[in-house]
Every structure is written in structure tokens, then in C-alpha cells.
Write an enzyme that holds these catalytic residues in place. Structure first.
Site, PDB file in Angstrom:
ATOM      1  N   ASP A 108      59.634  18.155  -7.068  1.00 25.51           N
ATOM      2  CA  ASP A 108      59.926  19.219  -8.134  1.00 25.51           C
ATOM      3  C   ASP A 108      60.980  18.469  -9.086  1.00 25.51           C
ATOM      4  OD1 ASP A 108      57.819  21.301  -7.468  1.00 25.51           O
ATOM      5  OD2 ASP A 108      59.213  21.958  -6.105  1.00 25.51           O
ATOM      6  N   SER A 156      65.300  32.081  -3.041  1.00 31.58           N
ATOM      7  CA  SER A 156      66.303  31.857  -2.088  1.00 31.58           C
ATOM      8  C   SER A 156      67.509  33.007  -2.188  1.00 31.58           C
ATOM      9  CB  SER A 156      67.263  30.694  -2.317  1.00 31.58           C
ATOM     10  OG  SER A 156      66.358  29.519  -2.203  1.00 31.58           O
TER      11      SER A 156
END
Ligand code: NAP
Length: 266
Positions: free
Chosen positions: A50, A168
Site C-alpha cells: 500500500d 486500528s
């Protein structure tokens, strides 16, 4: 006339192997490969994880030329094509067996003592403390005061970035084509002294989000766009809204998002 394809590649061994393979096949099929951004290209291929996709997008200044990612990284949430599927991907590309997904970007305007600045992001912006001290922020949605935040920081995420830092920090997953963006707190303090929402908020694309650092936090703020740190002094406010620009990504399997989700996270 031969068509140009830009290829951006990180320097790990698997990426370099993928690069050689892709270049060889595309050259045989009469494409010209450019290893730097060429504005006349028809496609951008990002090889890596990514991070490579994000760097590719920033490095082209969010070009309209579509992107596709070849995964040789650790996660590769943006990277649909595996090393094993390179040949199939090139055939599908030539036969136009794909759809084009629009990826919405976010924009942040900032006002400092003497400058007005603007930045765009693909994943998220983060406003956080530059030390172990907490920061205090006044948060407004469409000029309505929502809360005075105290804690480590906040994340303002795009739908396609919602599976990154936002997730997260306990934020929700947003399908990339959902029209909105997300505000997620990082370690908010909830006490008799400080009170802010612990849930993340999905804000519609028609609204804007304004953040004013309280005076005592002026000098304690760090600002990040897609993991890249930017250092500015004395920011009086940040204003977040949907960006006018979009980027485009080729999608070869229409179910790819959900397959990817299960494959990469569960
Ligand atoms: P990095 O610190 O090397 O990698 C961060 C991790 O996030 C990598 O595993 C990366 O995948 C993954 N990632 C990036 N974008 C994603 C997305 N949209 N959905 C799911 N996972 C994603 O930095 P980087 O590779 O340059 O990426 C920058 C991003 O790191 C930032 O935009 C931020 O979202 C993320 N980040 C996350 C945390 C956290 O979760 N606590 C903290 C700081 C930054 P690859 O392995 O394929 O590269």
C-alpha cells in the site's frame, strides 16, 4: 501510436521481479514503459504494498490517469493483482475486462500566522500531539460546535483509508464509494474534566469539519497526510472537506473488496 504505461516500483526483490515480468510482457504487446511519471500515459502500475500505491498517487499529484496495484508487499489492501496473476491482468487490461472505481480524496485547508495552505490525502489526515502531552481541539461540523477534544489526537479518514490507521483506532470500515469521511479519536479522555465522543463520526461529503487548536495546544501539534509528516508553526485552524479531485483505480474482480477484506483481515 504506441501507448505509454507508467510503472512505479519499490526496491524489494519480488517487486523488481514483477517489474521485469510486466515490462517484458507489455513491451511485446507494443506498449512503452516509463519508469517516471509521463502525463501522456494511459495507466499507472504501482508495484509493492500500500505504501507504494500511496507514494505513486502522491508522486503523480493525484493524476486522473487510472492506477492499478501489483502486490508484493506485506498487506497490499490497494493492490488487487498478485504476482501469479500478472499475465491474466495484462490480458484483461488489453481486452478491457475491468471497471473503473472513483476514489474520493479529502482536502485540508490550514491557516497559519502568515500562510494559507492546502493538502490532499488518499487515506487520512492525522492531527496529534508532537510529544507525550495531550492536545486540546475545538471541533466544529458546518460551523456547529460539537465538542472540545482532549487526548492523543484525531484521524480524519477517507472511505478507502478507513481500513488503515482509522481501523486500528477503532473507526468503522467504509466501502470506498460511500460519499462521506470519518472522524475518529485517538485515545480521547472521557472524565469529569474532559468530555468527547468516543465513537467515530461519519460526516457527509456535503459538510465540512473545522478543527481549532486551543491556545495551549498551538505548539504541540503534529500534522500527517497519508503517513507523511508536515511541520507547520502556529496553525490557527484546519478545515476538512471532500476534495474536488478524484483518482481512478481499475478493478478486475467486482467482488474484490470483500474478498480482500476477508483475506487480509480475518
Ligand atoms: P507503513 O507504516 O509502512 O504501513 C502501515 C500499514 O498500513 C501497512 O501494513 C500498509 O500496507 C497498511 N495500509 C496502508 N494503507 C492501507 C489501507 N488503505 N487499508 C489497509 N491497510 C493499509 O506506512 P505506509 O505503507 O506508507 O502507509 C501509510 C499509512 O500507514 C498511513 O496512511 C496510515 O493509515 C498507516 N498507519 C497506520 C497506523 C496504525 O494502524 N496504527 C499508524 C501509522 C500509520 P502494506 O504493508 O501493503 O504497505
Amino acid at each position: 501510436m504506441k501507448k505509454i504505461i507508467n510503472i512505479f516500483c519499490n526496491d524489494n526483490d519480488k517487486s523488481l521481479k514483477a517489474f521485469i515480468k510486466i515490462k517484458e510482457i507489455l513491451t511485446k504487446k507494443d506498449f512503452i514503459i516509463s519508469e517516471k511519471f509521463n502525463k501522456d500515459a494511459v495507466l499507472n502500475i504501482c508495484i509493492g504494498g500500500d505504501g507504494s500505491f500511496i507514494r505513486g498517487v502522491h508522486g503523480t499529484n493525484f493524476t486522473k490517469i487510472p492506477f492499478v496495484g501489483v502486490n508484493t508487499g506485506t498487506l497490499g489492501f490497494y493492490q488487487e493483482i498478485s504476482f501469479e496473476n500478472i499475465e491474466k491482468f495484462i490480458n484483461d487490461y488489453i481486452e478491457e475486462n475491468y471497471t473503473m472505481e472513483k476514489i474520493r480524496l479529502l482536502e485540508c485547508e490550514m491557516q497559519t500566522n502568515d500562510m494559507n495552505l492546502s493538502k490532499k490525502c488518499l487515506n487520512e489526515f492525522v492531527i496529534r500531539s508532537n510529544s507525550s502531552e495531550i492536545i486540546h481541539l475545538d471541533i466544529f461540523i458546518d460551523d456547529n460546535h460539537l465538542e472540545t477534544f482532549a487526548g492523543d489526537g484525531i484521524i480524519i479518514s477517507t472511505p478507502s483509508g478507513s481500513t488503515a490507521y482509522n481501523m486500528s483506532a477503532g473507526g468503522s470500515i467504509m466501502y470506498p464509494t460511500v460519499r462521506g469521511f470519518q472522524l475518529t479519536a485517538v485515545a480521547p479522555i472521557f472524565s469529569k474534566v474532559y468530555r468527547s465522543l468516543s465513537n467515530s463520526i461519519i460526516i457527509p461529503n456535503t459538510s465540512s469539519l473545522k478543527i481549532i487548536p486551543l491556545e495551549k495546544s498551538y505548539k504541540k501539534i503534529a500534522f500527517t497526510a497519508d503517513g507523511i509528516d508536515h511541520k507547520y508553526e502556529n496553525i490557527s485552524y484546519f478545515k476538512f472537506k471532500k476534495a474536488y479531485k478524484k483518482i481512478y483505480k481499475l478493478v478486475f474482480n467486482k467482488d474484490w473488496y470483500w474478498i480482500n477484506m476477508k483475506d487480509k483481515f480475518l
